[in-house]
Design an enzyme around this catalytic site. Structure first.
Site, mmCIF file in Angstrom:
data_model
loop_
_atom_site.group_PDB
_atom_site.id
_atom_site.type_symbol
_atom_site.label_atom_id
_atom_site.label_comp_id
_atom_site.label_asym_id
_atom_site.label_seq_id
_atom_site.Cartn_x
_atom_site.Cartn_y
_atom_site.Cartn_z
ATOM 1 N N GLY A 232 0.833 -1.204 0.000
ATOM 2 C CA GLY A 232 0.000 0.000 0.000
ATOM 3 C C GLY A 232 0.857 1.239 0.000
ATOM 4 N N ASN A 233 0.251 2.370 0.276
ATOM 5 C CA ASN A 233 1.035 3.605 0.397
ATOM 6 C C ASN A 233 0.372 4.521 1.421
ATOM 7 O OD1 ASN A 233 -0.863 5.478 -1.023
ATOM 8 N ND2 ASN A 233 -0.448 4.065 -2.713
#
Ligand code: CTP
Length: 403
Positions: free
Chosen positions: A212-213
């Protein structure tokens, strides 16, 4: 959120039995975030007390040109009141008041304020059925409509006289609904469909882990709010985010992965007028997601990744009527890279965030942007809240659509 939030409403109450319903009307307005000041004709005070209305509106109620109860008499300035208001509502409006409004009589504070008001004026008549049907009342109503005052028709039902017919004031909820709809229709993006992607995407590695980020989704959510505040019908396609949103014009579709976001975008893209890609979409996703949790005993775990589809580039390739906006987060050669991205992805506008700017980008409440349009016109903005950044972006879109 209601279009009435923050609106200054002047409520003029005249002497009809329906005046008792205005207590509820004031409460509804206040609940929606509007500020209400009440004016009454002197006779209206026989139907509902100023104390009730001042308590509910949290503002003084006036009915005379002078506040006589004060030791030093105070002039209640009708011109100032008229200028203060974003909108004026006369409810209930009796046959007598309608006739005076139509002929320009100003023999009480309410009527003088009506004549001074520069804002939209709505009126909700209430009277007995024969009075409502009378040609004189009809004439007053059409005259007021020719002044661009907005008529909220009376309903049919049992009247105070015991007779049944047309003349009952519209219910407070219906009045609020009428005004909200009217205000929304006057907004600059009314009738436009806007699609916005927001937040990160999560790419599953196994049932519990993902790539993810740090995107919070804030920028996309603020854009959605701004679009709705401008009257647009908004579809917000959001990756996992803790941001909350609630607005009658916004519908939110939650997605997790880049592939799901792609699918959601393209089931609606064809019919939208404006599309904004504010999501931080993962550029890579695991070649296959493991169906069982990876055990920590595995040695030298390596993940094979494949690129995700570029949603924005695909929107650019299929662009017809859509005004397309993308984001660019650059660390070097910012302007040149952003211009190249604008051309390559066939965009109408690109929003450049530079990671060099403190307070800009991911997970913060502020952003510092530069806008570049198709003609390479560059507009730089100061560091500001994401809410104000959304305002600037839509101001640019509006000026391009109007050009
Ligand atoms: N975007 C998208 N789908 C992707 C990747 C990006 O829709 N799979 C959109 C983002 O929402 C954003 C813009 O593309 O509007 C950002 O592009 P960015 O990731 O910065 O640039 P890239 O085109 O991927 O190029 P680079 O790797 O050079 O940064």
């Amino acid at each position: 959120m209601s279009v009435l939030k923050g609106k200054k409403i002047l409520l003029g109450i005249t002497a009809g039995i329906a005046a008792y319903k205005t207590a509820h009307l004031v409460r509804l307005f206040v609940k929606l975030g509007a500020e209400v000041k009440v004016l009454m004709t002197p006779a209206a005070k026989d139907f509902i007390t100023p104390l009730t209305l001042s308590t509910l509106s949290k503002n003084a109620v006036h009915s005379e040109f002078y506040s006589k109860e004060e030791e030093n008499e105070l002039w209640n300035n009708h011109v100032e009141l008229g200028l203060w208001a974003d909108l004026m509502l006369i409810a209930p409006a009796t046959a007598n008041t309608l006739s005076k409004m139509a002929s320009g009589t100003a023999d009480n504070l309410l009527l003088a304020t009506y004549l001074s008001a520069k804002c939209p004026v709505y009126f909700a008549p209430a009277m007995d059925l024969d009075m409502y049907k009378h040609p004189s009342t009809r004439e007053s109503i059409s005259k007021l409509q020719s002044f661009k005052n907005l008529f909220i028709p009376a309903a049919s039902g049992e009247l105070a006289s015991g007779l049944v017919g047309e003349g009952r004031m519209a219910e407070p909820e219906e009045i609020v609904d009428f005004i909200e709809k009217d205000l929304v229709q006057k907004l600059p993006f009314y009738g436009k469909k806007v699609l916005i992607t927001a937040g990160p995407t999560y790419e599953a590695i196994d049932p519990v882990r993902f790539i993810g980020n740090h995107s919070s989704g804030k920028m996309g959510f603020e854009l959605a709010k701004q679009a709705a505040n401008l009257g647009a019908e908004v579809l917000l396609i959001a990756g996992p985010s803790s941001e909350q949103i609630s607005h009658s014009l916004i519908s939110k579709r939650d997605v997790v992965s880049a592939a799901e976001m792609f699918e959601a975008v393209f089931s609606h893209y064809e019919s939208v007028d404006i599309a904004i890609a504010a999501a931080a979409v993962a550029d890579f996703t695991p070649l296959t997601a493991r169906s069982e949790k990876i055990k920590n005993k595995e040695e030298n775990l390596s993940l094979s990744l494949k690129p995700t589809q570029d949603i924005l580039a695909a929107m650019g390739a299929q662009k017809k009527q859509q005004f397309l906006v993308g984001f660019a987060l650059e660390t070097q050669n910012e302007l040149e890279n952003a211009k190249e991205k604008l051309r390559r992805k066939n965009l109408d506008l690109i929003v450049l965030n530079s990671l060099k700017d403190k307070g800009a980008g991911f997970s913060v409440d502020t952003n510092k942007i530069t806008l570049i349009d198709k003609t390479n016109k560059i507009s730089e903005f100061a560091l500001k809240s994401k809410q104000l950044v959304a305002f600037d972006i839509f101001a640019n879109i509006q000026s391009q659509l109007d050009a």
